[in-house]
Design an enzyme around this catalytic site. Structure first.
Site, PDB file in Angstrom:
ATOM      1  N   GLN A   1      -1.903   6.022   6.929  1.00  0.00           N
ATOM      2  CA  GLN A   1      -2.507   7.191   6.594  1.00  0.00           C
ATOM      3  C   GLN A   1      -3.704   7.378   7.439  1.00  0.00           C
ATOM      4  O   GLN A   1      -4.477   6.401   7.583  1.00  0.00           O
ATOM      5  CB  GLN A   1      -2.635   7.324   5.197  1.00  0.00           C
ATOM      6  CG  GLN A   1      -3.456   8.739   4.822  1.00  0.00           C
ATOM      7  CD  GLN A   1      -2.640   9.737   4.915  1.00  0.00           C
ATOM      8  OE1 GLN A   1      -1.415   9.731   4.427  1.00  0.00           O
ATOM      9  NE2 GLN A   1      -3.144  11.031   5.590  1.00  0.00           N
TER      10      GLN A   1
ATOM     11  N   LYS B   1       2.922  12.148  -1.555  1.00  0.00           N
ATOM     12  CA  LYS B   1       3.721  11.484  -0.664  1.00  0.00           C
ATOM     13  C   LYS B   1       4.507  10.495  -1.796  1.00  0.00           C
ATOM     14  O   LYS B   1       5.592  10.480  -1.810  1.00  0.00           O
ATOM     15  CB  LYS B   1       3.568  10.761   0.488  1.00  0.00           C
ATOM     16  CG  LYS B   1       3.287  11.860   1.663  1.00  0.00           C
ATOM     17  CD  LYS B   1       2.459  10.954   2.795  1.00  0.00           C
ATOM     18  CE  LYS B   1       2.122  11.863   3.888  1.00  0.00           C
ATOM     19  NZ  LYS B   1       0.884  11.318   4.732  1.00  0.00           N
TER      20      LYS B   1
ATOM     21  N   ASP C   1       6.661   7.654  10.869  1.00  0.00           N
ATOM     22  CA  ASP C   1       6.007   8.673  11.435  1.00  0.00           C
ATOM     23  C   ASP C   1       6.343   8.655  13.194  1.00  0.00           C
ATOM     24  O   ASP C   1       5.680   9.942  13.697  1.00  0.00           O
ATOM     25  CB  ASP C   1       4.539   8.425  11.496  1.00  0.00           C
ATOM     26  CG  ASP C   1       4.038   9.074  10.176  1.00  0.00           C
ATOM     27  OD1 ASP C   1       4.419  10.443  10.158  1.00  0.00           O
ATOM     28  OD2 ASP C   1       2.873   8.856   9.559  1.00  0.00           O
TER      29      ASP C   1
END
Ligand code: NDP
Length: 293
Positions: free
Chosen positions: A98, A54, A121
């Protein structure tokens, strides 16, 4: 093999190139460089790989990557304090926590603490509620990737029988919401579903987000169906491990009309959507129109 292989890697490259152009124009015209912070707690080897991928993608797109490695024993209070600092940092437009988090951390409390405007997210309760109500907000990246992949095969999903296997807050539920917004007729299956093979056989669009290696067999698939495999499972193979999805790919490719491979399907598109959501969050924070990519 009869199915068309949906090349998520190639689609992601195109998407990332468009995002990089939009980022360059944003920084030239407005002096704004989107910034993403990834918080990684602990030493999960798979997470380390994702975070590195990422961060590289963020830098390649011309954005700023601010990674924070946190010790596995970090406390809930320290993690909340870190999020509070990031919420206040004007250079950080997007925050990604994460998963998985260490056992002592309450993931829902952490997500709830992220500023919804930086919630790349789409996991905060506010963004989840907006999605459920059809309001604008940041939407989870993997479900967005799944819908884009399905729409690369079918320009409209309206009226199609879509089955989502899996009901997690991060994949299954938001994916079902997005498919509903596309006017698909949506069924959600899970571990208590009776006769999953028969349920699968009715689906024109089959989305597998289970986390069980090759659980969905070829003869569970409706001939000609489009299969989007979200699963990432490590299995032993030739002395090392290899990645497989939740769908038995070789068998399924004989029956499906189109299918995503693992790796090279949903994964690269998910990363592309992390970039796109970061860009969107930066534009909204500056009062600029969201890019139409
Ligand atoms: P979760 O473990 O949170 O959810 C799994 C879901 O699968 C649950 O709803 C569970 O049902 C259901 N399930 C488990 N066993 C069965 C079964 N035997 N029959 C039917 N349903 C079952 O997983 P996630 O949603 O987080 O992830 C799913 C997969 O997707 C994983 O492999 C993960 O690695 C992968 N993933 C891939 C991403 C990518 O970028 N490609 C991003 C995110 C995830 P119940 O609710 O009843 O327990």
């Amino acid at each position: 093999m009869s199915a068309k292989i949906i090349d998520g890697k190639a689609m992601a490259q195109q998407l990332r190139a468009s995002i990089a152009k939009a980022v360059a124009s944003l920084s030239q015209r407005h002096g704004l460089v989107p910034g993403l912070t990834v918080l990684l707690a602990g030493n999960n080897p798979a997470s380390e790989v994702y975070v590195a991928a990422k961060s590289k993608a963020v830098s390649d797109a011309g954005m700023r990557a601010f990674d924070h490695r946190l010790p596995a024993e970090i406390t809930q209070a320290d993690m909340l304090a870190m999020i509070s600092r990031l919420n206040a940092d004007k250079n950080v437009h997007a925050i990604l926590v994460q998963l998985p988090l260490p056992a002592q951390i309450d993931a829902n409390a952490i997500f709830a603490a992220v500023d919804p405007a930086k919630d790349v997210d789409g996991f905060t309760p506010l963004n989840a509620g907006r999605l459920a109500m059809g309001m604008r907000g940041l939407v989870p990246c993997t479900p967005l990737a799944c819908v884009r992949l399905a729409k690369s095969v079918h320009s409209s999903l309206a009226g199609m029988a879509a089955l989502v296997v899996g009901r997690s807050n991060i994949v299954g539920k938001p994916l079902a919401q997005l498919l509903l917004a596309e006017n698909a007729t949506v069924t959600i299956a899970h571990s208590k579903t009776k006769d999953l093979p028969a349920t699968c056989r009715r689906a024109d669009l089959l989305f597998a987000a289970i986390g069980r290696a090759e659980m969905i067999r070829g003869d569970w698939i409706k001939p000609g169906a489009t299969v989007i495999d979200v699963g990432i499972n490590r299995v032993p193979g030739n002395g090392k491990t290899r990645l497989v999805g939740d769908v038995a790919f070789a068998e399924a490719s004989e029956i499906a009309g189109a299918i995503t491979p693992v790796p090279g399907g949903v994964g690269p598109m998910t990363i592309a959507y992390v970039l796109l959501n970061t860009l969107r969050a930066a534009c909204v924070s500056a009062g600029l129109p969201e890019p139409q990519i």
